[in-house]
Design an enzyme around this catalytic site. Structure first.
Site, PDB file in Angstrom:
ATOM      1  N   SER A   1       8.639   0.123   1.919  1.00 49.37           N
ATOM      2  CA  SER A   1       7.539  -0.323   0.702  1.00 49.37           C
ATOM      3  C   SER A   1       7.882   1.276   0.467  1.00 49.37           C
ATOM      4  CB  SER A   1       6.723  -0.628   1.927  1.00 49.37           C
ATOM      5  OG  SER A   1       5.827  -0.754   1.129  1.00 49.37           O
TER       6      SER A   1
ATOM      7  N   HIS B   1      10.909  -2.701  -1.315  1.00 51.77           N
ATOM      8  CA  HIS B   1       9.489  -3.690  -0.793  1.00 51.77           C
ATOM      9  C   HIS B   1       8.677  -3.158  -1.218  1.00 51.77           C
ATOM     10  CE1 HIS B   1       6.314  -6.173   0.606  1.00 51.77           C
ATOM     11  NE2 HIS B   1       5.787  -5.167   0.351  1.00 51.77           N
TER      12      HIS B   1
ATOM     13  N   ASP C   1       4.936  -2.643  -3.561  1.00 49.75           N
ATOM     14  CA  ASP C   1       4.010  -3.645  -3.418  1.00 49.75           C
ATOM     15  C   ASP C   1       3.274  -3.933  -5.042  1.00 49.75           C
ATOM     16  OD1 ASP C   1       3.990  -3.505  -0.833  1.00 49.75           O
ATOM     17  OD2 ASP C   1       3.763  -2.229   0.147  1.00 49.75           O
TER      18      ASP C   1
ATOM     19  N   MET D   1      -0.610  -4.024  -6.840  1.00 51.15           N
ATOM     20  CA  MET D   1      -1.916  -4.117  -6.295  1.00 51.15           C
ATOM     21  C   MET D   1      -2.837  -4.218  -7.650  1.00 51.15           C
ATOM     22  SD  MET D   1      -2.612  -2.295  -2.773  1.00 51.15           S
ATOM     23  CE  MET D   1      -1.362  -1.790  -1.619  1.00 51.15           C
TER      24      MET D   1
ATOM     25  N   HIS E   1       5.976  -7.894  -3.834  1.00 51.30           N
ATOM     26  CA  HIS E   1       4.628  -8.504  -2.962  1.00 51.30           C
ATOM     27  C   HIS E   1       4.031  -8.315  -4.231  1.00 51.30           C
ATOM     28  CE1 HIS E   1       2.121  -7.939   0.517  1.00 51.30           C
ATOM     29  NE2 HIS E   1       1.528  -8.847  -0.009  1.00 51.30           N
TER      30      HIS E   1
ATOM     31  N   MET F   1       0.050  -8.241  -4.825  1.00 52.27           N
ATOM     32  CA  MET F   1      -1.370  -8.704  -4.840  1.00 52.27           C
ATOM     33  C   MET F   1      -2.301  -8.716  -5.310  1.00 52.27           C
ATOM     34  SD  MET F   1      -0.747  -5.978  -0.983  1.00 52.27           S
ATOM     35  CE  MET F   1       1.421  -5.496  -2.538  1.00 52.27           C
TER      36      MET F   1
ATOM     37  N   MET G   1       0.795 -11.267   6.374  1.00 48.78           N
ATOM     38  CA  MET G   1       0.934  -9.934   6.273  1.00 48.78           C
ATOM     39  C   MET G   1       0.032  -9.538   8.056  1.00 48.78           C
ATOM     40  SD  MET G   1       1.112  -8.155   3.130  1.00 48.78           S
ATOM     41  CE  MET G   1      -0.083  -7.465   3.620  1.00 48.78           C
TER      42      MET G   1
ATOM     43  N   GLY H   1      -3.680  -4.019   0.724  1.00 52.53           N
ATOM     44  CA  GLY H   1      -4.355  -2.697  -0.240  1.00 52.53           C
ATOM     45  C   GLY H   1      -3.590  -1.806   0.152  1.00 52.53           C
TER      46      GLY H   1
ATOM     47  N   GLY I   1      -1.512   1.452   2.558  1.00 52.04           N
ATOM     48  CA  GLY I   1      -0.211   2.148   3.878  1.00 52.04           C
ATOM     49  C   GLY I   1      -0.777   2.546   4.479  1.00 52.04           C
TER      50      GLY I   1
ATOM     51  N   ASP J   1       4.463  -7.479   7.429  1.00 54.08           N
ATOM     52  CA  ASP J   1       4.407  -6.290   6.043  1.00 54.08           C
ATOM     53  C   ASP J   1       2.863  -5.776   6.608  1.00 54.08           C
ATOM     54  OD1 ASP J   1       3.648  -4.871   4.689  1.00 54.08           O
ATOM     55  OD2 ASP J   1       3.489  -6.449   2.920  1.00 54.08           O
ATOM     56  N   GLY J   2       2.813  -4.395   6.529  1.00 54.13           N
ATOM     57  CA  GLY J   2       1.452  -3.869   7.624  1.00 54.13           C
ATOM     58  C   GLY J   2       1.962  -2.942   9.015  1.00 54.13           C
TER      59      GLY J   2
ATOM     60  N   GLY K   1       6.688   0.892   5.572  1.00 58.32           N
ATOM     61  CA  GLY K   1       6.173   2.037   4.615  1.00 58.32           C
ATOM     62  C   GLY K   1       6.363   3.210   5.501  1.00 58.32           C
TER      63      GLY K   1
HETATM   64  C1  DX5 Z   1      -0.042  -2.825   1.977  1.00 56.56           C
HETATM   65  C2  DX5 Z   1       1.484  -2.921   1.305  1.00 56.56           C
HETATM   66  C3  DX5 Z   1       2.193  -2.599   2.872  1.00 56.56           C
HETATM   67  C4  DX5 Z   1       2.430  -1.012   3.273  1.00 56.56           C
HETATM   68  C5  DX5 Z   1       2.839  -0.783   4.014  1.00 56.56           C
HETATM   69  O1  DX5 Z   1      -1.226  -4.043   1.849  1.00 56.56           O
HETATM   70  O2  DX5 Z   1       1.522  -4.781   1.220  1.00 56.56           O
HETATM   71  O3  DX5 Z   1       4.254  -2.624   1.821  1.00 56.56           O
HETATM   72  O4  DX5 Z   1       3.177  -0.454   2.717  1.00 56.56           O
HETATM   73  O5  DX5 Z   1       2.709   0.302   4.949  1.00 56.56           O
HETATM   74  P1  DX5 Z   1       2.835   0.394   6.386  1.00 56.56           P
HETATM   75  O6  DX5 Z   1       4.128   0.403   6.614  1.00 56.56           O
HETATM   76  O7  DX5 Z   1       2.496   1.762   5.986  1.00 56.56           O
HETATM   77  O8  DX5 Z   1       1.858  -0.079   7.355  1.00 56.56           O
HETATM   78 ZN    ZN Z   2       3.518  -5.018   0.988  1.00 57.34          ZN
END
Ligand code: DX5
Ligand code: ZN
Length: 220
Positions: A10, A35, A37, A39, A68, A70, A139, A144, A146, A177-178, A199
């Site tokens: 990510s 990946h 993200d 938002m 992805h 959001m 999720m 929202g 990392g 993811d997360g 990420g």
């Molecule tokens: C969170 C994102 C993730 C995020 C994951 O809302 O969708 O993709 O980057 O980060 P890590 O792996 O640090 O939890």
């Molecule tokens: Zn994501």
């Protein structure tokens, strides 16, 4: 039995001042996808990036762009992200009233389509559409940010999703993811996960490739 797991780093946690270098670092690695993200500050309490960053990765990346969304009303932006280079476009079930229509639209363009569920949304909401999607994103944190803590009861949700996929003969992959790292990757894959998004564990590492491999190996 060994299963081939897909690793999708990510880029929320990458160095945004050096996108070309980061894309090339991922190209050189044994990671499979990228990946991205998106938002909007409405669907989630954070704003990240949009079309220009997807286009920038498309220019430098040799990997599939796993976008992805959001954002609220993803139907208004799906075409733009596909044109920008998404190879897999995932939107949230909670963000639109017309998931079925949007799945059909995304697939009609040749792009693969994923549907994401927030931690509070049950897998049963996918009963009517699980055969139509290429991927379900479960999720494992509230979307929202990392670096959040993995939600432990995700394993049973993944197992329920896998059961539904098998029962309906769906080809959908399961992505998480997360909070994914080498301590939970093996258990996630055993529960039925095909795609690990990660990420902070990958980008904060001293050696990116080493951690990609650790994720891959812990999932064997
Ligand atoms: C969170 C994102 C993730 C995020 C994951 O809302 O969708 O993709 O980057 O980060 P890590 O792996 O640090 O939890
Ligand atoms: Zn994501």
């Amino acid at each position: 039995m060994d299963k081939k797991v897909i690793i999708s780093p990510s880029i929320l946690s990458c160095d945004h001042a050096n996108i070309e270098a980061e894309a090339k670092k991922i190209n050189k690695s044994s990671a499979d996808w990228v990946h991205i993200d998106v938002m909007d500050g409405q669907f989630v309490p954070n704003i990240t990036f949009g079309l220009p960053i997807v286009k920038a990765f498309k220019k430098h990346s040799e990997k599939l762009l796993d976008v992805h969304l959001m954002i609220n009303s993803p139907e208004n932006f799906a075409e733009g992200f596909i044109k920008a280079g998404a190879g897999m476009l995932t939107f949230h079930y909670e963000a639109t009233a017309h998931s079925h229509r949007l799945i059909n639209f995304i697939k009609s363009t040749g792009c693969q389509c994923g549907i994401a569920l927030n931690p509070a949304t049950p897998v049963s909401m996918l009963e009517e559409i699980i055969s139509d999607v290429d991927m379900v994103l479960i999720m494992t944190v509230n979307p929202g940010f990392g670096g959040q803590k993995f939600i432990e009861n995700s394993y049973s949700k993944i197992s329920r999703c896998k059961e539904m996929i098998l029962k309906q003969n769906s080809k959908a992959l399961i992505q998480v993811d997360g909070g994914v790292d080498n301590t939970n990757a093996g258990k996630l894959v055993s529960a039925g996960v095909d795609v690990l998004v990660s990420g902070s564990y990958l980008f904060n590492a001293e050696n990116f490739e080493e951690n990609v491999k650790l994720l891959k190996n812990s999932a064997l």
